[in-house]
Design a protein around this motif. Structure first.
Motif, PDB file in Angstrom:
ATOM      1  N   TYR A  48       3.889   0.974  30.068  1.00  0.00           N
ATOM      2  CA  TYR A  48       4.648   1.575  28.793  1.00  0.00           C
ATOM      3  C   TYR A  48       5.677   0.540  28.609  1.00  0.00           C
ATOM      4  N   GLY A  49       6.315  -0.173  29.512  1.00  0.00           N
ATOM      5  CA  GLY A  49       7.589  -1.143  29.065  1.00  0.00           C
ATOM      6  C   GLY A  49       7.131  -2.502  28.988  1.00  0.00           C
ATOM      7  N   LEU A  50       6.036  -3.047  29.184  1.00  0.00           N
ATOM      8  CA  LEU A  50       5.861  -4.598  29.294  1.00  0.00           C
ATOM      9  C   LEU A  50       5.700  -4.831  27.695  1.00  0.00           C
ATOM     10  N   CYS A  51       5.125  -3.861  26.971  1.00  0.00           N
ATOM     11  CA  CYS A  51       4.905  -4.314  25.444  1.00  0.00           C
ATOM     12  C   CYS A  51       6.183  -4.600  24.681  1.00  0.00           C
ATOM     13  N   TRP A  52       7.246  -3.992  25.199  1.00  0.00           N
ATOM     14  CA  TRP A  52       8.438  -4.079  24.718  1.00  0.00           C
ATOM     15  C   TRP A  52       9.439  -5.066  25.105  1.00  0.00           C
ATOM     16  N   LEU A  53       8.951  -5.589  26.139  1.00  0.00           N
ATOM     17  CA  LEU A  53       9.672  -7.004  26.669  1.00  0.00           C
ATOM     18  C   LEU A  53       9.821  -8.113  25.543  1.00  0.00           C
ATOM     19  N   PRO A  54      10.902  -8.574  25.248  1.00  0.00           N
ATOM     20  CA  PRO A  54      10.798  -9.718  24.262  1.00  0.00           C
ATOM     21  C   PRO A  54      10.640 -11.174  25.127  1.00  0.00           C
ATOM     22  N   TRP A  55      10.165 -12.050  24.603  1.00  0.00           N
ATOM     23  CA  TRP A  55      10.032 -13.447  25.276  1.00  0.00           C
ATOM     24  C   TRP A  55       9.692 -14.578  24.221  1.00  0.00           C
ATOM     25  N   ASN A  56      10.626 -15.516  24.166  1.00  0.00           N
ATOM     26  CA  ASN A  56      10.683 -16.689  23.325  1.00  0.00           C
ATOM     27  C   ASN A  56      10.353 -16.101  21.779  1.00  0.00           C
ATOM     28  N   GLY A  57      11.151 -15.015  21.451  1.00  0.00           N
ATOM     29  CA  GLY A  57      11.006 -14.558  20.076  1.00  0.00           C
ATOM     30  C   GLY A  57       9.699 -13.827  19.635  1.00  0.00           C
ATOM     31  N   ASP A  64      -3.227 -11.268  20.845  1.00  0.00           N
ATOM     32  CA  ASP A  64      -3.352 -11.443  19.275  1.00  0.00           C
ATOM     33  C   ASP A  64      -4.781 -11.929  18.665  1.00  0.00           C
ATOM     34  N   LEU A  65      -5.515 -11.056  18.444  1.00  0.00           N
ATOM     35  CA  LEU A  65      -7.114 -11.267  18.236  1.00  0.00           C
ATOM     36  C   LEU A  65      -7.093 -11.808  16.791  1.00  0.00           C
ATOM     37  N   GLU A  66      -6.321 -11.408  16.049  1.00  0.00           N
ATOM     38  CA  GLU A  66      -6.362 -12.072  14.580  1.00  0.00           C
ATOM     39  C   GLU A  66      -6.197 -13.410  14.546  1.00  0.00           C
ATOM     40  N   GLN A  67      -4.851 -13.971  15.306  1.00  0.00           N
ATOM     41  CA  GLN A  67      -4.883 -15.229  15.287  1.00  0.00           C
ATOM     42  C   GLN A  67      -5.349 -15.896  16.426  1.00  0.00           C
ATOM     43  N   ARG A  68      -6.150 -15.217  17.206  1.00  0.00           N
ATOM     44  CA  ARG A  68      -6.978 -15.858  18.313  1.00  0.00           C
ATOM     45  C   ARG A  68      -6.230 -16.543  19.107  1.00  0.00           C
ATOM     46  N   ARG A  69      -5.168 -15.852  19.982  1.00  0.00           N
ATOM     47  CA  ARG A  69      -4.280 -16.292  21.081  1.00  0.00           C
ATOM     48  C   ARG A  69      -3.859 -15.417  21.694  1.00  0.00           C
ATOM     49  N   PHE A  70      -3.713 -15.672  23.206  1.00  0.00           N
ATOM     50  CA  PHE A  70      -3.353 -14.616  24.096  1.00  0.00           C
ATOM     51  C   PHE A  70      -1.811 -15.207  24.617  1.00  0.00           C
ATOM     52  N   TYR A  71      -1.133 -14.600  24.725  1.00  0.00           N
ATOM     53  CA  TYR A  71       0.577 -14.543  25.178  1.00  0.00           C
ATOM     54  C   TYR A  71       0.689 -13.839  26.410  1.00  0.00           C
ATOM     55  N   LEU A  72       0.994 -14.688  27.459  1.00  0.00           N
ATOM     56  CA  LEU A  72       1.387 -14.111  28.644  1.00  0.00           C
ATOM     57  C   LEU A  72       2.598 -14.852  29.293  1.00  0.00           C
ATOM     58  N   PHE A  73       3.693 -14.557  28.684  1.00  0.00           N
ATOM     59  CA  PHE A  73       4.817 -14.841  29.054  1.00  0.00           C
ATOM     60  C   PHE A  73       5.007 -16.244  28.553  1.00  0.00           C
ATOM     61  N   ASP A  74       5.160 -17.189  29.294  1.00  0.00           N
ATOM     62  CA  ASP A  74       5.175 -18.546  28.858  1.00  0.00           C
ATOM     63  C   ASP A  74       3.657 -19.312  28.471  1.00  0.00           C
TER      64      ASP A  74
END
Length: 468
Positions: A48-57, A64-74
């Motif tokens: 429940y909390g990880l999706c609220w954690l900000p990282w690099n703006g 992000d399936l629409e932009q075809r990229r996955f973000y995992l921290f850095d």
């Protein structure tokens, strides 16, 4: 009667319990219950909390399936990085096989979402309707205002938990803040609404109603887990040599004097079991290894002034041959777990090295198909290419493009490209050579794309140059 061959292991076939009989797990306290509670809190704080954690703006974890990229921290992964997803699934399977071979169904008993959400729903049910006897009595009672209020309140809270679980799940694919903002403005898309309702409905149905039926009849893991078990796998085991024969007795009675074992046949181990089995019948496919029966039995043993451990985490060999803890641990280092561990460490190590050393740049080159070559105004031979540059880092980068492979080969025009952070850029390139520099036909050439500020970041890409 089936005759048992020497050295062969037989498994008793028991009647299947009636699936229509509802299981009412009794509350229990103790060491292993505390571990289960801790894992419920830990897994749900992360989920429940990880999706609220900000990282690099942006969101720290976002698919992000629409932009075809996955973000995992850095880490930023693109469709070309599908191999890493495959490796992650393979490592997850190896880890599951390893833990199962060593310690049985620990995943099922403590961390499986079905177990976690069923536990959460049971907390709500107990808070509103009471413990096991009160719940049985309430369900058997005729409909009344009090019963309707309790049932309505329970299901309302269940639905709220399930709905928020669905929103959180979709929040890993659509930024959670944008998702909630879309609800406020009415801009939420139909697919987002569908997956919120689908995942929330699945949570509500499986944790509120199916419960033990998921573990006993639906979950495929329960059906093939025994393939990974052997007689040195840690399981929840009942010590029949110590417990039999069962029977009730006075607290101060000597069980040996009256021909009884330590089991007083109180059936509390059955009452606390979330799948409704009797662990005293031996190893069963329905047992999820949650150890609720261990906590319950230890409390009974304490009241009777008997030693704990009538039901305990042990192995079949340890129970039958009286092995101690050191011997159980020593037998953990056997062939099958070592093979799983070796494969896990090898694949995990190579993957970690690959991620750590990969260049934050991906390059694709296509030759223009309209013409293999063309002749420029000054007589040079030109080939046209399209270059696709992907910046896999989260800062904008400037790249220098160089070409080699033929005498005098050069890029005709701009040899620089700027790519935004976590972005893509497509550029048209024209490569020329003087006539007579090579024979007719195709010739291998190589492009080097390097970071202007950090030349150590570069990618070499092969292509072909056609001469008339």
């Amino acid at each position: 009667m089936v005759k048992q061959s020497p050295g062969k292991r037989t498994i008793e076939i028991k009647p299947v319990p009636d699936p229509n009989v509802k299981v009412y797990p009794r509350s229990v306290s103790g060491l292993f219950n505390n571990w289960r509670v801790a894992f419920v809190w830990l897994t749900q704080i992360v989920f429940y909390g990880l999706c609220w954690l900000p990282w690099n703006g942006r969101q720290a974890v976002l698919f992000d399936l629409e932009q075809r990229r996955f973000y995992l921290f850095d880490l930023v992964l693109w469709p070309q990085d599908t191999i890493y997803l495959t490796i992650l699934l393979l490592l997850s399977a190896l880890a599951l096989f390893l833990f199962t071979a060593v310690a049985g169904r620990l995943w099922c008993g403590y961390s499986c979402p079905q177990t976690v959400y069923t536990e959460m729903f049971l907390w709500v049910e107990k808070w509103i309707e009471g413990d096991r006897p009160q719940r049985i009595k309430l369900d058997a009672a005729p409909n009344s205002r009090d019963k309707l209020l309790k049932k309505s309140l329970k299901h309302a809270i269940w639905l709220a938990i399930a709905l928020w679980t669905g929103i959180t799940f979709v929040g890993y694919f659509t930024p959670i803040r944008d998702l909630l903002g879309g609800f406020a403005s009415g801009a939420t898309g139909p697919w987002e609404i569908f997956w919120i309702l689908f995942y929330g409905g699945a949570t509500y149905g499986m944790a509120g109603f199916l419960r033990e039926h998921m573990c006993k009849y639906i979950c495929p893991y329960a059906q093939f887990q025994f393939v990974m078990f052997d007689r040195d796998t840690l399981i929840v085991a009942y010590d029949a040599q110590r417990g039999e024969a069962r029977g009730s007795r006075a607290k101060n009675a000597d069980p040996k004097a009256i021909g009884l074992g330590d089991c007083i046949d109180c059936s509390i181990c059955v009452q606390v079991c979330p799948t409704g089995i009797d662990i005293r019948d031996g190893l069963q496919i329905e047992c999820i290894g949650c150890a609720a029966c261990i906590d319950a039995c230890d409390q009974v043993m304490d009241k009777m002034n008997y030693p704990r451990g009538l039901i305990r985490y042990s192995t079949e060999n340890a129970v039958e041959q009286g092995f101690g803890r050191q011997e159980i641990i020593r037998r953990t280092w056997r062939l099958r777990p070592m093979l799983y561990l070796g494969a896990f460490l090898l694949i995990g190590g190579v993957s970690a090295w690959s991620l750590a050393t990969r260049a934050p740049l991906k390059v694709g080159i296509e030759k223009e198909r309209a013409a293999l070559y063309r002749e420029s105004d000054n007589g040079d031979i030109e080939n046209a290419f399209r270059m696709h540059l992907t910046n896999a880092s989260e800062q904008p980068r400037n790249f220098r493009i160089e070409v080699s492979g033929l005498p005098g080969i050069a890029i005709n025009g701009a040899d620089r490209a700027s790519v935004p952070a976590a972005g893509m850029q497509e550029i048209a390139l024209s490569v020329r050579v003087e006539p007579g520099s090579a024979d007719a036909g195709s010739h291998p050439i190589s492009f080097r794309i390097s970071d202007v500020d950090n030349p150590e970041i570069h990618v070499d890409q092969k292509a072909s140059f056609w001469m008339p």
